[in-house]
Scaffold this motif. Structure first.
Motif, PDB file in Angstrom:
ATOM      1  N   ARG A   1      14.271  18.541  30.520  1.00 42.69           N
ATOM      2  CA  ARG A   1      14.734  19.100  29.182  1.00 42.69           C
ATOM      3  C   ARG A   1      15.307  20.475  29.257  1.00 42.69           C
ATOM      4  O   ARG A   1      14.769  21.491  29.928  1.00 42.69           O
ATOM      5  N   PHE A   2      16.296  20.896  28.533  1.00 38.46           N
ATOM      6  CA  PHE A   2      16.972  22.061  28.458  1.00 38.46           C
ATOM      7  C   PHE A   2      16.974  22.960  26.995  1.00 38.46           C
ATOM      8  O   PHE A   2      16.308  22.132  26.218  1.00 38.46           O
ATOM      9  N   GLU A   3      17.350  24.102  26.791  1.00 38.10           N
ATOM     10  CA  GLU A   3      17.322  24.605  25.591  1.00 38.10           C
ATOM     11  C   GLU A   3      18.300  23.804  24.584  1.00 38.10           C
ATOM     12  O   GLU A   3      19.138  23.218  25.229  1.00 38.10           O
ATOM     13  N   ASN A   4      18.258  24.227  23.495  1.00 37.13           N
ATOM     14  CA  ASN A   4      19.162  23.564  22.323  1.00 37.13           C
ATOM     15  C   ASN A   4      19.019  21.955  22.488  1.00 37.13           C
ATOM     16  O   ASN A   4      20.092  21.184  22.256  1.00 37.13           O
ATOM     17  N   ASP A   5      17.876  21.349  22.689  1.00 35.14           N
ATOM     18  CA  ASP A   5      17.605  19.992  22.474  1.00 35.14           C
ATOM     19  C   ASP A   5      18.762  19.099  23.317  1.00 35.14           C
ATOM     20  O   ASP A   5      19.245  18.332  22.757  1.00 35.14           O
ATOM     21  N   LEU A   6      18.689  19.316  24.644  1.00 36.18           N
ATOM     22  CA  LEU A   6      19.468  18.833  25.532  1.00 36.18           C
ATOM     23  C   LEU A   6      18.684  18.435  26.529  1.00 36.18           C
ATOM     24  O   LEU A   6      17.758  18.760  26.992  1.00 36.18           O
ATOM     25  N   VAL A   7      18.746  16.883  26.807  1.00 39.43           N
ATOM     26  CA  VAL A   7      18.114  16.260  28.159  1.00 39.43           C
ATOM     27  C   VAL A   7      18.952  15.658  29.024  1.00 39.43           C
ATOM     28  O   VAL A   7      20.194  15.216  28.858  1.00 39.43           O
ATOM     29  N   LEU A   8      18.479  15.712  30.230  1.00 41.04           N
ATOM     30  CA  LEU A   8      19.338  15.161  31.403  1.00 41.04           C
ATOM     31  C   LEU A   8      18.668  14.297  32.240  1.00 41.04           C
ATOM     32  O   LEU A   8      17.337  14.740  32.695  1.00 41.04           O
ATOM     33  N   GLN A   9      18.911  13.127  32.528  1.00 38.38           N
ATOM     34  CA  GLN A   9      18.351  12.318  33.407  1.00 38.38           C
ATOM     35  C   GLN A   9      19.076  12.417  34.713  1.00 38.38           C
ATOM     36  O   GLN A   9      20.234  12.088  35.025  1.00 38.38           O
ATOM     37  N   PHE A  10      18.257  12.530  35.792  1.00 43.07           N
ATOM     38  CA  PHE A  10      18.855  12.693  36.975  1.00 43.07           C
ATOM     39  C   PHE A  10      18.256  11.843  38.173  1.00 43.07           C
ATOM     40  O   PHE A  10      16.901  11.621  38.266  1.00 43.07           O
ATOM     41  N   LYS A  11      18.963  11.263  38.767  1.00 47.50           N
ATOM     42  CA  LYS A  11      18.675  10.094  39.763  1.00 47.50           C
ATOM     43  C   LYS A  11      19.530  10.118  41.049  1.00 47.50           C
ATOM     44  O   LYS A  11      20.799  10.157  40.965  1.00 47.50           O
ATOM     45  N   ILE A  12      18.772   9.913  42.243  1.00 44.59           N
ATOM     46  CA  ILE A  12      19.380   9.842  43.456  1.00 44.59           C
ATOM     47  C   ILE A  12      18.726   9.063  44.396  1.00 44.59           C
ATOM     48  O   ILE A  12      17.377   8.842  44.386  1.00 44.59           O
ATOM     49  N   SER A  13      19.528   8.413  45.333  1.00 39.20           N
ATOM     50  CA  SER A  13      18.819   7.553  46.466  1.00 39.20           C
ATOM     51  C   SER A  13      19.688   7.625  47.702  1.00 39.20           C
ATOM     52  O   SER A  13      21.015   7.706  47.695  1.00 39.20           O
ATOM     53  N   TRP A  14      19.256   7.742  48.874  1.00 40.16           N
ATOM     54  CA  TRP A  14      19.738   7.707  49.980  1.00 40.16           C
ATOM     55  C   TRP A  14      19.761   6.174  50.368  1.00 40.16           C
ATOM     56  O   TRP A  14      20.837   5.823  51.405  1.00 40.16           O
TER      57      TRP A  14
END
Length: 360
Positions: A232-245
């Motif tokens: 969750r970021f300022e200014n009502d922004l969200v980021l979904q982060f996903k990674i896999s080897w």
């Protein structure tokens, strides 16, 4: 007359060869010395490349006593902090391989040393030199998407687990999140102007790395090979982060920017088991928007770019050193990313949401 830029290399592993190869393409660069903590390794490296005028050291501090303009730091992650701080305090500019550091506290210390020394610290994210990455940034920041409220980024290799120092927690600090996840984060965060993160909730695992069916060093595998996080970021922004080897799937999906007036989908370039992550060029871009009241999708032509991105990274560092430019990819900016990765690892260990605290 073009100023000769005197460069040292700290760490003589695989990535150091990539740095040397690009420096050798620049007529105004002289490789003065190489240091590696492993006895004899720097000398072997220098001899193998016929660098007859290049000195070899087993202590990077001895290298830093030479008349150098800058250094490339190509050590395992755990050594990034001490070598960077030592180089900056010795009055050398620094090109540091990603990830920036192992911990947030280390990154803060590195940025502090940059400010105190007046020397530049630039972090090695060569995908930024793909003009299509700049195009993504231009689209997101143009207002064409309206207010961006959700971003999804990451990617995953079906099979692409490294070994050696990459899987040791005492040397790498983290696994897939730091190794290839940092590229995904940089692509998305840079496009949005590196907003200020507030909280993160995450999960990580290493089901593949610790299984002898999938990794020959399973008994020594200590880091995560998969991770997912909601930030969750300022200014009502969200980021979904996903990674896999490694995973039993062809892809973890595209990078997406969702806005109130439009959306942007970005796919990575490349095919095969080791592709699917943001350590290279952009594959294709699509803009989703309404036209005449109807949902419409518009393919965005890819900008052809034949220049070697790694070469552009090294050349940009040399130009900054030679001409007094600011750091091309400043440590002050990547510190924000390091704070996110730090939060991801803390949240996974604690199995709950955690706050992300920045020093400013």
């Amino acid at each position: 007359m073009i100023k000769t830029v005197r460069i040292g290399i700290i760490g003589s592993g695989g990535i150091a060869h990539a740095h040397i190869n690009q420096y050798k393409r620049l007529p105004n660069v002289q490789i003065v010395g190489v240091a590696d903590v492993v006895p004899g390794k720097a000398k072997q490296f220098v001899d193998s490349l016929s660098l007859t005028d290049t000195q070899a050291f087993e202590d990077h501090r001895k290298l830093l006593e030479l008349d150098l303009d800058g250094v490339s730091i190509c050590t395992p992650n755990v050594s990034h902090h001490v070598t960077t701080v030592d180089a900056l305090r010795a009055g050398k500019h620094v090109l540091l391989e990603k990830p920036m550091s192992v911990t947030l506290a280390e990154a803060v210390d590195m940025v502090k040393a940059t400010k105190e020394s007046g020397k530049i610290l630039t972090i090695g994210f060569q995908p930024r030199y793909d003009p299509n990455m700049k195009l993504v940034q231009d689209i997101v920041q143009s207002g064409k998407l309206g207010k961006v409220y959700y971003v999804e980024t990451g990617g995953g290799r079906r099979r692409g687990m490294p070994g050696g120092t990459f899987i040791r927690k005492d040397l790498a600090g983290a696994g897939a999140m730091a190794d290839i996840g940092c590229y995904s984060l940089d692509m998305a965060l840079n496009a949005m102007g590196y907003p200020r993160p507030l909280t993160v909730s995450s999960f990580t695992s290493n089901h593949f790395g610790t299984n002898k069916l999938y990794h020959p060093e399973a008994d020594r595998f200590e880091v995560e090979d998969f991770g997912v996080a909601m930030i969750r970021f300022e200014n009502d922004l969200v980021l979904q982060f996903k990674i896999s080897w490694a995973m039993h799937m062809d892809t973890l999906g595209s990078t997406m920017f969702l806005g109130t007036d439009g959306g942007l989908k970005v796919n990575p370039a490349g095919t095969g088991n080791w592709s699917g992550v943001w350590d290279g060029k952009v594959g294709d871009l699509t803009l989703f928007h309404d036209f005449m009241g109807q949902p419409t999708s518009t393919p965005i032509p890819i900008i052809e770019h034949t220049q070697d991105l790694f070469f552009e990274k090294v050349r940009d560092f040399v130009d900054a050193v030679s001409e007094g430019h600011p750091a091309p990819i400043p440590g002050e900016q990547i510190l924000i990313q390091q704070a996110i990765i730090d939060g991801v690892l803390r949240s996974s260990e604690l199995k709950r949401e955690v706050a992300i605290e920045l020093p400013y």
